[in-house]
Motif scaffolding. Structure first.
Motif, PDB file in Angstrom:
ATOM      1  N   GLN A  60       0.822  -1.206   0.000  1.00 51.92           N
ATOM      2  CA  GLN A  60       0.000   0.000   0.000  1.00 51.92           C
ATOM      3  C   GLN A  60       0.858   1.259   0.000  1.00 51.92           C
ATOM      4  O   GLN A  60       0.586   2.213  -0.742  1.00 51.92           O
ATOM      5  CB  GLN A  60      -0.939  -0.010   1.225  1.00 51.92           C
ATOM      6  CG  GLN A  60      -2.046  -1.047   1.119  1.00 51.92           C
ATOM      7  CD  GLN A  60      -2.819  -1.212   2.405  1.00 51.92           C
ATOM      8  OE1 GLN A  60      -2.460  -0.649   3.452  1.00 51.92           O
ATOM      9  NE2 GLN A  60      -3.891  -2.002   2.364  1.00 51.92           N
ATOM     10  N   VAL A  61       1.889   1.269   0.826  1.00 57.44           N
ATOM     11  CA  VAL A  61       2.786   2.431   0.877  1.00 57.44           C
ATOM     12  C   VAL A  61       3.501   2.626  -0.449  1.00 57.44           C
ATOM     13  O   VAL A  61       3.628   3.751  -0.955  1.00 57.44           O
ATOM     14  CB  VAL A  61       3.808   2.275   2.035  1.00 57.44           C
ATOM     15  CG1 VAL A  61       4.921   3.313   1.918  1.00 57.44           C
ATOM     16  CG2 VAL A  61       3.111   2.401   3.378  1.00 57.44           C
ATOM     17  N   THR A  62       3.967   1.527  -1.035  1.00 61.92           N
ATOM     18  CA  THR A  62       4.703   1.648  -2.297  1.00 61.92           C
ATOM     19  C   THR A  62       3.790   2.030  -3.454  1.00 61.92           C
ATOM     20  O   THR A  62       4.199   2.757  -4.364  1.00 61.92           O
ATOM     21  CB  THR A  62       5.435   0.331  -2.621  1.00 61.92           C
ATOM     22  OG1 THR A  62       4.542  -0.776  -2.471  1.00 61.92           O
ATOM     23  CG2 THR A  62       6.631   0.140  -1.697  1.00 61.92           C
ATOM     24  N   TYR A  63       2.535   1.578  -3.431  1.00 61.59           N
ATOM     25  CA  TYR A  63       1.573   2.031  -4.444  1.00 61.59           C
ATOM     26  C   TYR A  63       1.362   3.539  -4.351  1.00 61.59           C
ATOM     27  O   TYR A  63       1.363   4.249  -5.357  1.00 61.59           O
ATOM     28  CB  TYR A  63       0.229   1.323  -4.273  1.00 61.59           C
ATOM     29  CG  TYR A  63       0.177  -0.081  -4.815  1.00 61.59           C
ATOM     30  CD1 TYR A  63       0.718  -0.384  -6.063  1.00 61.59           C
ATOM     31  CD2 TYR A  63      -0.421  -1.106  -4.083  1.00 61.59           C
ATOM     32  CE1 TYR A  63       0.670  -1.675  -6.556  1.00 61.59           C
ATOM     33  CE2 TYR A  63      -0.470  -2.398  -4.575  1.00 61.59           C
ATOM     34  CZ  TYR A  63       0.079  -2.684  -5.805  1.00 61.59           C
ATOM     35  OH  TYR A  63       0.035  -3.968  -6.297  1.00 61.59           O
ATOM     36  N   LEU A  64       1.172   4.022  -3.123  1.00 59.82           N
ATOM     37  CA  LEU A  64       0.962   5.456  -2.925  1.00 59.82           C
ATOM     38  C   LEU A  64       2.171   6.259  -3.397  1.00 59.82           C
ATOM     39  O   LEU A  64       2.028   7.267  -4.093  1.00 59.82           O
ATOM     40  CB  LEU A  64       0.670   5.742  -1.453  1.00 59.82           C
ATOM     41  CG  LEU A  64      -0.731   5.358  -0.957  1.00 59.82           C
ATOM     42  CD1 LEU A  64      -0.791   5.414   0.569  1.00 59.82           C
ATOM     43  CD2 LEU A  64      -1.781   6.286  -1.559  1.00 59.82           C
ATOM     44  N   ALA A  65       3.364   5.811  -3.022  1.00 58.45           N
ATOM     45  CA  ALA A  65       4.580   6.513  -3.439  1.00 58.45           C
ATOM     46  C   ALA A  65       4.760   6.459  -4.950  1.00 58.45           C
ATOM     47  O   ALA A  65       5.087   7.472  -5.595  1.00 58.45           O
ATOM     48  CB  ALA A  65       5.796   5.905  -2.739  1.00 58.45           C
ATOM     49  N   ASN A  66       4.531   5.283  -5.524  1.00 55.63           N
ATOM     50  CA  ASN A  66       4.711   5.074  -6.957  1.00 55.63           C
ATOM     51  C   ASN A  66       3.813   6.009  -7.777  1.00 55.63           C
ATOM     52  O   ASN A  66       4.266   6.717  -8.681  1.00 55.63           O
ATOM     53  CB  ASN A  66       4.392   3.614  -7.286  1.00 55.63           C
ATOM     54  CG  ASN A  66       4.718   3.243  -8.711  1.00 55.63           C
ATOM     55  OD1 ASN A  66       5.880   3.106  -9.078  1.00 55.63           O
ATOM     56  ND2 ASN A  66       3.691   3.064  -9.531  1.00 55.63           N
TER      57      ASN A  66
END
Length: 405
Positions: free
Chosen positions: A321-327
């Motif tokens: 979830q964090v990496t999706y948001l950052a991406n």
């Protein structure tokens, strides 16, 4: 001096086919005329960035020199000490010109950066990729000449798709046999005709004929929209803009791939029937695929590995979830420093996170039906979610707001 916008008018294709004919004959007989291809590439870059766009041409030259210094400097230093801070510094330096180009209009409204030029984003992705894969060891040797060919491959300079260095190098050094090249020529012709349908007929119909009229109606009824939250004209704008965006961009991409095939380079495709996607993840595996896969490989996966390596988060679902948001936040900023691009990125991240919850729910409740009807519903929902995101992306909501106030 003549200035030609790539793939924008029939004259460009006349110049392209006439210029590439000797190269095509050579490839048919198993030879790549490297010197001729280099000269033709230089001429087309001059036509694209010359004339009234001479400032962009100078910016391109300065940019190429800068990237050569950054990449070569990193390669040389890596041989002595492969330190993380040097790698991070090289990546930051490589993206610095693009950051300046994106930030300048936001800081100085209405003003474009002097270091900007058509296609700077795509060249930056290629340069950063070079640094990262050199660090990984997948690129063993820095070949300045091949790197220049890779960056300045004129069919893809302005509109992509975003190729990979090793794949491009393989195609450039290995000439396709006659049977394979004839197959590539057949595909190139098909892509050119399909591109003409997309770009000069359907894109023109949706973008030039229909969109201004629908936009005018939506603006005329903006007060009702802000009062009730409902506007059929706005819904019409959403669908029309989505069609225009797809056919315009897909048309350009088809032209770029076709020109690449004529030159014996199998540049990857950028679109694969994206509006048939069953969910938002499937959509990003079909839409602007070379960009999507670049972000996946060089941002999402690396950030995921970094979080796991340093134990910043424990649960895998939270990591994703964090990496999706950052991406997607980075993708939003890449499009431009405006609220609607940033919201567009966050919207897609939220949609993918929601989709993951739904897939987990389906996996837990296996008795849920799966048939043509449910697939059709999934495609319909995904299509509308995507079209709504394109409405955000268009900035038209911003226009309505300022018109109303």
């Amino acid at each position: 001096m003549i200035n030609l916008q790539p793939y924008s008018n029939p004259m460009y294709f006349v110049w392209l086919l006439v210029s590439l004919l000797p190269l095509m004959i050579g490839l048919y007989f198993g030879k790549r005329f490297v010197a001729y291809q280099t000269i033709i590439s230089g001429i087309f870059l001059l036509l694209i960035f010359g004339g009234s766009k001479w400032q962009q041409g100078l910016a391109l030259i300065g940019y190429i020199i800068f990237q050569f210094i950054v990449v070569d400097g990193y390669v040389r230093y890596k041989k002595r000490a492969n330190q993380t801070w040097v790698f991070v510094g090289a990546v930051l330096l490589s993206i610095l010109p693009l950051v300046i180009v994106k930030i300048t209009p936001a800081v100085q409204v209405g003003r474009q950066s002097l270091v900007g030029f058509l296609g700077i984003s795509y060249l930056t992705f290629k340069s950063v990729q070079m640094i990262m894969e050199t660090r990984d060891g997948t690129i063993k040797k820095f070949d300045p000449i091949m790197f220049a060919r890779f960056l300045l491959f004129f069919p893809t300079v302005s509109s992509g798709p975003i190729d990979r260095y090793r794949r491009f190098q393989h195609d450039y050094l290995k000439i396709p046999d006659r049977e394979r090249y004839l197959e590539m020529l057949g595909k190139a012709v098909h892509y050119i005709f399909l591109g003409f349908l997309y770009k000069f007929i359907l894109s023109y119909l949706f973008g030039t004929v229909m969109l201004p009229h629908i936009a005018h109606i939506a603006i005329m009824h903006r007060a009702a929209f802000f009062h009730t939250g409902i506007s059929l004209a706005l819904v019409g704008y959403m669908y029309t803009y989505s069609m225009y965006l797809f056919f315009d961009f897909a048309g350009y991409s088809l032209f770029a791939v076709a020109a690449s095939y004529l030159m014996g380079i199998e540049t990857p495709m950028n679109f694969n029937q994206p509006f048939k996607a069953h969910n938002i993840k499937d959509f990003w595996n079909r839409w602007h695929m070379t960009l999507s896969f670049w972000f996946r490989d060089f941002i999402f996966m690396r950030l995921t590995f970094f979080i796991m390596k340093h134990h910043l988060l424990k649960k895998r679902v939270r990591i994703s979830q964090v990496t999706y948001l950052a991406n997607f936040l980075i993708m939003g900023f890449w499009h431009g420093v405006t609220w609607y691009y940033i919201v567009y990125g966050l919207f897609h991240a939220s949609a993918i996170i929601t989709n993951d919850y739904w897939l987990a729910f389906k996996k837990k409740h296996r008795r849920l039906p799966h048939n043509r009807l449910t697939e059709g519903i999934a495609i319909f929902i995904t299509f509308n979610v995507v079209c709504f995101s394109f409405l955000i992306f268009s900035g038209f909501l911003n226009t309505l707001w300022f018109q109303a106030h």
